[in-house]
Design an enzyme around this catalytic site. Structure first.
Site, PDB file in Angstrom:
ATOM      1  CB  CYS A   1       0.375   7.396  11.274  1.00 46.03           C
ATOM      2  SG  CYS A   1       1.311   8.513  10.397  1.00 46.03           S
TER       3      CYS A   1
ATOM      4  CB  CYS B   1       2.197  -0.792  14.143  1.00 49.11           C
ATOM      5  SG  CYS B   1       2.432  -0.633  12.113  1.00 49.11           S
TER       6      CYS B   1
ATOM      7  N   GLY C   1       6.531  -1.302   6.882  1.00 53.06           N
ATOM      8  CA  GLY C   1       7.790  -1.597   7.084  1.00 53.06           C
ATOM      9  C   GLY C   1       8.873  -0.767   7.751  1.00 53.06           C
ATOM     10  CD  GLU C   2      13.065   1.018  10.648  1.00 51.61           C
ATOM     11  OE1 GLU C   2      12.055   1.266  11.470  1.00 51.61           O
ATOM     12  OE2 GLU C   2      13.804   1.521  10.178  1.00 51.61           O
TER      13      GLU C   2
ATOM     14  CB  SER D   1       9.557   7.587   9.203  1.00 53.75           C
ATOM     15  OG  SER D   1       9.110   7.165  10.361  1.00 53.75           O
TER      16      SER D   1
ATOM     17  CB  CYS E   1       4.868  -1.484  16.802  1.00 55.30           C
ATOM     18  SG  CYS E   1       6.825  -0.848  16.608  1.00 55.30           S
TER      19      CYS E   1
ATOM     20  CB  CYS F   1       6.949  -4.313   9.851  1.00 53.49           C
ATOM     21  SG  CYS F   1       8.387  -3.607  10.851  1.00 53.49           S
TER      22      CYS F   1
ATOM     23  CG  ASN G   1      -4.755   7.675  12.944  1.00 49.47           C
ATOM     24  OD1 ASN G   1      -5.670   8.474  13.036  1.00 49.47           O
ATOM     25  ND2 ASN G   1      -3.536   7.824  12.486  1.00 49.47           N
TER      26      ASN G   1
ATOM     27  CB  SER H   1       8.628   5.852  15.633  1.00 53.07           C
ATOM     28  OG  SER H   1       8.214   6.413  14.431  1.00 53.07           O
ATOM     29  CG  LEU H   2      11.594   8.494  21.905  1.00 53.97           C
ATOM     30  CD1 LEU H   2      12.980   8.052  21.482  1.00 53.97           C
ATOM     31  CD2 LEU H   2      11.671   9.821  22.610  1.00 53.97           C
ATOM     32  CG  HIS H   3       6.009   5.831  19.380  1.00 50.37           C
ATOM     33  ND1 HIS H   3       5.867   6.958  18.952  1.00 50.37           N
ATOM     34  CD2 HIS H   3       6.286   4.926  18.636  1.00 50.37           C
ATOM     35  CE1 HIS H   3       5.655   6.723  17.654  1.00 50.37           C
ATOM     36  NE2 HIS H   3       5.790   5.425  17.356  1.00 50.37           N
TER      37      HIS H   3
ATOM     38  CD  GLU I   1      -2.975  -1.084   2.270  1.00 51.72           C
ATOM     39  OE1 GLU I   1      -2.344  -0.876   3.494  1.00 51.72           O
ATOM     40  OE2 GLU I   1      -4.274  -1.443   1.955  1.00 51.72           O
TER      41      GLU I   1
ATOM     42  CB  CYS J   1       2.995   7.825   2.746  1.00 53.53           C
ATOM     43  SG  CYS J   1       3.392   6.863   4.096  1.00 53.53           S
TER      44      CYS J   1
END
Ligand code: SF4
Length: 359
Positions: free
Chosen positions: A347, A126, A171-172, A204, A123, A119, A304, A227-229, A99, A112
């Site tokens: 996201c 996600c 994916g990363e 990212s 996480c 992945c 989201n 991405s820390l979070h 996608e 994007c």
């Protein structure tokens, strides 16, 4: 069973030169073919009219040019935006699906793009992570996403084109760095018809430390978002267990200091606000302490929701207080608008697992 021909858009210029040597052709042919592939976005070897018929035949016997096929397209209209956010489902040569998302805002058309199918970091918040991991995308499949989106835009409105790219799809990207870098180099080749400044491209990552170090030393001009979070190791492990354990905060902070010193470029710290998990004043204090050690800006994102996942978005009042604390600490903080939530294009919502990827 017939052996599948290699997709020529996966080859670097150096690999193209080696391939030409094997075919008994001079090295400059590699440059010409590269131009046809990445500047003219040729869909077939027959289109490469500058090459002899004999060479075109040899190329088509050895390689394929695989263009990604659009199999679905959805739009989401936002109140604050004139143009819709679009989610495009693309089929790869092995029938797997990826996608990509198009986000129109002001004068920008941001693509994007995905770097992997699924992945491996899983996480829990996600949707892509919950798909598991299938494989890395090749460099040609990454550039193929951009060309497919560009083609769609141009058909709709001649001259319309992608202006920015973010590697925030499935994916990363820094677990597929070689192919991501190769794709970026092809998309940012000077004087090509489609040439994007590397400064308009954002990678990212969840913080793959060795690859951040590699990027810092590579001379690339791309932007980096992390991405820390959470700025608390234990809490981060509860939000993103695999990534947080493999790339601990202390070492991550050090690598970001080195990255910003080496490149002179700030890093964007992405912070997904999760209700009751990482949204307290203490969380904001820890984030401020972490972020003050290197050149950065902070991007807060509303979560989201994804069906069957326990995480919830914060109230806007909580987000405002969190932002205010960080700003009062002298940090530059923005709140990222979220686009495409109604079509699961925002996201953390991209996933093709439930659609039809072959097993
Ligand atoms: S958030 Fe990023 S790193 Fe984590 S599972 Fe999703 S795609 Fe992978």
């Amino acid at each position: 069973m017939t052996e599948q021909k290699k997709n020529i858009t996966d080859l670097t210029l150096k690999e193209l030169q080696q391939a030409m040597a094997l075919l008994g052709e001079p090295s400059f042919r590699a440059t010409q073919i590269h131009q046809w592939l990445f500047s003219h976005q040729a869909a077939s070897f027959d289109a490469m009219t500058i090459l002899s018929l004999a060479l075109r035949k040899k190329l088509s016997e050895t390689f394929s040019i695989h263009q990604l096929e659009q199999v679905d397209h959805q739009e989401s209209f936002e109140e604050t935006c004139e143009s819709p956010t679009e989610k495009i489902l693309l089929k790869l040569s092995d029938q797997n699906l990826v996608e990509s998302v198009l986000i129109a805002s002001e004068n920008r058309m941001t693509a994007c793009v995905s770097s992997q199918i699924g992945c491996p970091l899983q996480c829990p918040f996600c949707a892509t992570g919950r798909m598991g991991f299938r494989r890395n995308l090749s460099a040609g499949e990454i550039t193929g996403q951009i060309y497919a989106l560009n083609q769609m835009l141009a058909l709709r409105e001649p001259g319309k084109t992608i202006t920015n790219i973010v590697f925030m799809g499935m994916g990363e990207p820094l677990l597929n760095t070689d192919n991501v870098i190769e794709a970026i180099e092809n998309l940012s080749t000077r004087n090509y018809n489609f040439c994007l400044s590397q400064k308009k491209i954002t990678i990212s990552t969840v913080g793959v430390i060795p690859e951040i170090q590699r990027l810092g030393q590579s001379g690339m001009k791309t932007k980096l978002a992390v991405s820390l979070h959470s700025a608390d190791q234990q809490k981060r492990e509860s939000i993103m267990p695999i990534a947080a354990r493999q790339y601990p905060l202390k070492e991550l902070g050090k690598s970001l200091c080195e990255y910003t010193s080496a490149t002179g470029m700030p890093v964007t710290i992405v912070y997904l606000l999760l209700k009751g998990i990482n949204d307290s004043l203490d969380d904001a204090k820890m984030l401020a302490k972490f972020a003050k050690t290197f050149l950065c800006k902070i991007n807060l994102i509303d979560y989201n929701s994804i069906i069957n996942i326990k995480f919830k978005p914060v109230y806007s009042t909580t987000r405002d207080m969190f932002q205010e604390y960080l700003m009062n600490s002298g940090l530059y903080v923005t709140v990222r608008k979220s686009y495409g939530a109604t079509i699961n294009a925002a996201c953390g919502q991209l996933a093709t697992a439930g659609i039809q990827n072959p097993q």
